[in-house]
Motif scaffolding. Sequence first.
Motif, PDB file in Angstrom:
ATOM      1  N   ARG A   1      45.182  15.858 -54.226  1.00 44.90           N
ATOM      2  CA  ARG A   1      44.272  16.483 -53.135  1.00 44.90           C
ATOM      3  C   ARG A   1      44.167  15.355 -52.040  1.00 44.90           C
ATOM      4  NH1 ARG A   1      38.694  19.462 -54.023  1.00 44.90           N
ATOM      5  NH2 ARG A   1      37.789  17.608 -54.318  1.00 44.90           N
TER       6      ARG A   1
ATOM      7  N   ASP B   1      36.899  15.459 -51.553  1.00 49.46           N
ATOM      8  CA  ASP B   1      35.485  15.587 -51.746  1.00 49.46           C
ATOM      9  C   ASP B   1      34.861  14.448 -52.734  1.00 49.46           C
ATOM     10  OD1 ASP B   1      35.171  16.808 -49.432  1.00 49.46           O
ATOM     11  OD2 ASP B   1      34.595  18.758 -50.602  1.00 49.46           O
ATOM     12  N   SER B   2      35.349  14.046 -53.619  1.00 49.33           N
ATOM     13  CA  SER B   2      34.942  13.111 -54.674  1.00 49.33           C
ATOM     14  C   SER B   2      35.052  11.799 -54.316  1.00 49.33           C
ATOM     15  CB  SER B   2      35.649  13.132 -55.919  1.00 49.33           C
ATOM     16  OG  SER B   2      37.003  12.799 -55.826  1.00 49.33           O
TER      17      SER B   2
ATOM     18  N   TYR C   1      45.071  11.387 -71.705  1.00 51.68           N
ATOM     19  CA  TYR C   1      44.605  12.858 -72.374  1.00 51.68           C
ATOM     20  C   TYR C   1      45.419  13.821 -72.389  1.00 51.68           C
ATOM     21  CZ  TYR C   1      40.283  10.185 -71.249  1.00 51.68           C
ATOM     22  OH  TYR C   1      39.300   9.222 -71.276  1.00 51.68           O
TER      23      TYR C   1
ATOM     24  N   MET D   1      38.968   5.607 -64.085  1.00 51.39           N
ATOM     25  CA  MET D   1      39.735   7.009 -64.487  1.00 51.39           C
ATOM     26  C   MET D   1      41.337   6.938 -64.025  1.00 51.39           C
ATOM     27  SD  MET D   1      36.926   9.854 -63.370  1.00 51.39           S
ATOM     28  CE  MET D   1      35.180   9.585 -63.823  1.00 51.39           C
TER      29      MET D   1
ATOM     30  N   ASP E   1      42.277  12.671 -56.511  1.00 53.94           N
ATOM     31  CA  ASP E   1      41.406  13.367 -55.353  1.00 53.94           C
ATOM     32  C   ASP E   1      41.194  12.276 -54.353  1.00 53.94           C
ATOM     33  OD1 ASP E   1      40.065  15.171 -54.087  1.00 53.94           O
ATOM     34  OD2 ASP E   1      38.042  14.898 -55.067  1.00 53.94           O
TER      35      ASP E   1
ATOM     36  N   ASN F   1      43.274   5.323 -66.820  1.00 57.33           N
ATOM     37  CA  ASN F   1      43.236   6.005 -68.183  1.00 57.33           C
ATOM     38  C   ASN F   1      43.791   7.255 -68.320  1.00 57.33           C
ATOM     39  OD1 ASN F   1      41.783   3.775 -69.213  1.00 57.33           O
ATOM     40  ND2 ASN F   1      39.928   4.738 -69.383  1.00 57.33           N
ATOM     41  N   ALA F   2      43.768   7.934 -67.234  1.00 54.50           N
ATOM     42  CA  ALA F   2      43.928   9.491 -67.269  1.00 54.50           C
ATOM     43  C   ALA F   2      45.201   9.836 -67.827  1.00 54.50           C
ATOM     44  CB  ALA F   2      44.116   9.966 -65.674  1.00 54.50           C
TER      45      ALA F   2
ATOM     46  N   ALA G   1      30.266  19.442 -67.173  1.00 55.78           N
ATOM     47  CA  ALA G   1      31.073  18.981 -68.270  1.00 55.78           C
ATOM     48  C   ALA G   1      30.377  19.152 -69.592  1.00 55.78           C
ATOM     49  CB  ALA G   1      31.556  17.644 -67.876  1.00 55.78           C
TER      50      ALA G   1
ATOM     51  N   ASN H   1      37.028  17.221 -66.349  1.00 52.54           N
ATOM     52  CA  ASN H   1      36.669  16.118 -67.529  1.00 52.54           C
ATOM     53  C   ASN H   1      37.455  16.158 -68.561  1.00 52.54           C
ATOM     54  OD1 ASN H   1      34.958  15.550 -70.091  1.00 52.54           O
ATOM     55  ND2 ASN H   1      33.827  14.502 -68.375  1.00 52.54           N
ATOM     56  N   PRO H   2      37.843  15.081 -69.523  1.00 51.29           N
ATOM     57  CA  PRO H   2      39.143  15.136 -70.310  1.00 51.29           C
ATOM     58  C   PRO H   2      38.527  16.114 -71.720  1.00 51.29           C
ATOM     59  CG  PRO H   2      38.460  12.758 -69.967  1.00 51.29           C
ATOM     60  CD  PRO H   2      37.677  13.688 -68.872  1.00 51.29           C
ATOM     61  N   ARG H   3      37.102  16.382 -71.770  1.00 50.30           N
ATOM     62  CA  ARG H   3      36.838  17.026 -72.991  1.00 50.30           C
ATOM     63  C   ARG H   3      37.139  18.519 -72.744  1.00 50.30           C
ATOM     64  NH1 ARG H   3      32.439  13.788 -72.188  1.00 50.30           N
ATOM     65  NH2 ARG H   3      31.117  15.386 -71.096  1.00 50.30           N
TER      66      ARG H   3
ATOM     67  N   VAL I   1      37.319  24.645 -60.761  1.00 49.43           N
ATOM     68  CA  VAL I   1      36.759  23.872 -61.689  1.00 49.43           C
ATOM     69  C   VAL I   1      35.416  24.371 -62.544  1.00 49.43           C
ATOM     70  CG1 VAL I   1      37.617  21.522 -60.564  1.00 49.43           C
ATOM     71  CG2 VAL I   1      35.104  22.572 -60.011  1.00 49.43           C
TER      72      VAL I   1
HETATM   73  C1  LIG Z   1      33.803  20.705 -56.360  1.00 53.62           C
HETATM   74  C2  LIG Z   1      35.169  19.506 -56.378  1.00 53.62           C
HETATM   75  O1  LIG Z   1      35.761  19.069 -55.314  1.00 53.62           O
HETATM   76  S1  LIG Z   1      35.360  19.127 -58.057  1.00 53.62           S
HETATM   77  C3  LIG Z   1      36.928  17.920 -57.910  1.00 53.62           C
HETATM   78  C4  LIG Z   1      36.514  16.595 -57.665  1.00 53.62           C
HETATM   79  N1  LIG Z   1      35.407  15.978 -58.604  1.00 53.62           N
HETATM   80  C5  LIG Z   1      36.016  15.363 -59.654  1.00 53.62           C
HETATM   81  O2  LIG Z   1      37.325  15.241 -59.858  1.00 53.62           O
HETATM   82  C6  LIG Z   1      35.183  14.790 -60.819  1.00 53.62           C
HETATM   83  C7  LIG Z   1      35.824  14.180 -61.867  1.00 53.62           C
HETATM   84  N2  LIG Z   1      34.961  14.090 -63.111  1.00 53.62           N
HETATM   85  C8  LIG Z   1      34.041  13.173 -63.129  1.00 53.62           C
HETATM   86  O3  LIG Z   1      33.668  12.377 -62.121  1.00 53.62           O
HETATM   87  C9  LIG Z   1      33.329  12.984 -64.101  1.00 53.62           C
HETATM   88  O4  LIG Z   1      34.021  13.680 -65.439  1.00 53.62           O
HETATM   89  C10 LIG Z   1      31.723  13.988 -64.429  1.00 53.62           C
HETATM   90  C11 LIG Z   1      30.918  13.401 -63.176  1.00 53.62           C
HETATM   91  C12 LIG Z   1      32.106  15.392 -64.367  1.00 53.62           C
HETATM   92  C13 LIG Z   1      31.127  13.603 -65.804  1.00 53.62           C
HETATM   93  O5  LIG Z   1      30.822  12.220 -65.897  1.00 53.62           O
HETATM   94  P1  LIG Z   1      30.304  11.843 -67.256  1.00 53.62           P
HETATM   95  O6  LIG Z   1      29.522  12.336 -67.945  1.00 53.62           O
HETATM   96  O7  LIG Z   1      30.187  10.267 -66.861  1.00 53.62           O
HETATM   97  O8  LIG Z   1      31.821  11.491 -67.916  1.00 53.62           O
HETATM   98  P2  LIG Z   1      32.133  11.378 -69.606  1.00 53.62           P
HETATM   99  O9  LIG Z   1      30.820  10.549 -70.112  1.00 53.62           O
HETATM  100  O10 LIG Z   1      32.536  12.639 -70.331  1.00 53.62           O
HETATM  101  O11 LIG Z   1      33.290  10.316 -69.524  1.00 53.62           O
HETATM  102  C14 LIG Z   1      34.073   9.939 -70.722  1.00 53.62           C
HETATM  103  C15 LIG Z   1      35.374   9.334 -70.527  1.00 53.62           C
HETATM  104  O12 LIG Z   1      36.092   9.951 -69.721  1.00 53.62           O
HETATM  105  C16 LIG Z   1      36.533   9.490 -68.568  1.00 53.62           C
HETATM  106  N3  LIG Z   1      36.732  10.249 -67.569  1.00 53.62           N
HETATM  107  C17 LIG Z   1      35.662  11.462 -67.038  1.00 53.62           C
HETATM  108  N4  LIG Z   1      36.242  12.290 -66.435  1.00 53.62           N
HETATM  109  C18 LIG Z   1      37.507  12.049 -66.047  1.00 53.62           C
HETATM  110  C19 LIG Z   1      38.260  12.507 -65.190  1.00 53.62           C
HETATM  111  N5  LIG Z   1      38.251  13.392 -64.203  1.00 53.62           N
HETATM  112  N6  LIG Z   1      39.562  11.718 -65.283  1.00 53.62           N
HETATM  113  C20 LIG Z   1      39.903  10.878 -66.187  1.00 53.62           C
HETATM  114  N7  LIG Z   1      39.048  10.247 -66.755  1.00 53.62           N
HETATM  115  C21 LIG Z   1      37.851  10.926 -66.865  1.00 53.62           C
HETATM  116  C22 LIG Z   1      35.338   8.454 -68.247  1.00 53.62           C
HETATM  117  O13 LIG Z   1      36.188   7.640 -67.383  1.00 53.62           O
HETATM  118  C23 LIG Z   1      35.040   8.077 -69.575  1.00 53.62           C
HETATM  119  O14 LIG Z   1      35.991   7.113 -70.202  1.00 53.62           O
HETATM  120  P3  LIG Z   1      35.715   5.720 -71.046  1.00 53.62           P
HETATM  121  O15 LIG Z   1      35.027   6.443 -72.317  1.00 53.62           O
HETATM  122  O16 LIG Z   1      36.812   4.986 -71.300  1.00 53.62           O
HETATM  123  O17 LIG Z   1      34.506   5.160 -70.292  1.00 53.62           O
END
Ligand SMILES: CC(=O)SCCNC(=O)CCNC(=O)[C@H](O)C(C)(C)COP(=O)(O)OP(=O)(O)OC[C@H]1O[C@@H](n2cnc3c(N)ncnc32)[C@H](O)[C@@H]1OP(=O)(O)O
Length: 277
Positions: A51, A20-21, A9, A2, A17, A5-6, A183, A208-210, A179
């Motif tokens: 964070r 907490d993650s 998007y 992530m 973060d 790649n981030a 997702a 999530n990027p979506r 948040v």
């Molecule tokens: C309450 C809190 O504290 S919230 C803040 C801390 N938490 C976070 O930041 C969580 C970040 N997000 C994630 O971990 C995930 O998006 C989840 C768990 C919510 C969903 O996971 P998934 O369903 O596996 O994600 P998904 O299938 O949509 O991922 C698709 C692509 O996007 C990427 N992606 C998903 N989330 C992120 C993100 N936050 N940042 C960058 N890239 C991401 C994945 O790596 C994946 O890439 P790939 O196709 O190259 O492998």
Amino acid sequence: AMVSNAFIYHADALMFDLEDSVILREKDAARRLVFHALQHPLYQNVETIVRVNALDSDYGVADLEAVVRGGVDIVRLPKTDTAQDVIDIENHIARIEAECGREPGSTGLLAAIESPQGITQAVAIAHASPRLIGIALGAEDYVRNLRTERSPEGTELLFARCAILQAARAAGIQAFDTVYSDANNEAGFLREAAHIKQLGFDGKSLINPRQIELLHNLYAPTRQEADHAQRVVDAAEAAAREGLGVVSLNGKMVDSPVIERARLVLSRAALSGIREE
Ligand SMILES: CC(=O)SCCNC(=O)CCNC(=O)[C@H](O)C(C)(C)COP(=O)(O)OP(=O)(O)OC[C@H]1O[C@@H](n2cnc3c(N)ncnc32)[C@H](O)[C@@H]1OP(=O)(O)O
Ligand SMILES: O=C([O-])CC(=O)C(=O)O
Ligand SMILES: [Mg+2]
């Protein structure tokens, strides 16, 4: 993966973060990863936020040392309960900037409020440091502290959201919503996003990027709104040239608050384009 790649998007800002993650045994590795990512050429033209962990944890000060030296744009302080929490982090950041030769005051601060105590102190928190670019709601922790859970309507968050908005606007800084954790639930996300936009929030943390394009599109004005805003601004500028403070546009009064709102619509159109219906 992530972290590497981030940047593709097109988010307005990227938040790494360390709190907490990240599980406890990965805290040091995550900090090193983020320190290097911040200095990578790919991230030089992106606004970066980190964070950090709470300052009274075993990790918070080490996180700050790394990310301020790494050149982060904004530090997000989680679980901010008092103005003193902001002043404490402010003092550390000022010290580290001086030690590493970074321009004093160049590190921004974003305080996340995640407890009833923080909500009752929101006004003091929002005024606690000139570094604060905004305050934000952390709703997952907040509802846990309230002893409830999040509902689709967000009734349980209305008081906290309004408190944060009032405090941010009183201090002249930005207000960011929390948040949306499901997702895959696009309809639920859009419903919550429309609600917080209507309340007045400047934006929202995304997990999530979506969710990025969905939110940008929601904040983008429609063609009709953008055209109307342009007519308001044109009419106001014409009126100003004639020395008038109020004009009529198709029978509707156009005065300073209306003009300011029209300018906000135009600035959102410039930033997010025109909404795709
Ligand atoms: C309450 C809190 O504290 S919230 C803040 C801390 N938490 C976070 O930041 C969580 C970040 N997000 C994630 O971990 C995930 O998006 C989840 C768990 C919510 C969903 O996971 P998934 O369903 O596996 O994600 P998904 O299938 O949509 O991922 C698709 C692509 O996007 C990427 N992606 C998903 N989330 C992120 C993100 N936050 N940042 C960058 N890239 C991401 C994945 O790596 C994946 O890439 P790939 O196709 O190259 O492998
Ligand atoms: O700040 C956020 O939006 C995420 C978070 O930590 C919370 O909801 O507790
Ligand atoms: Mg939290």
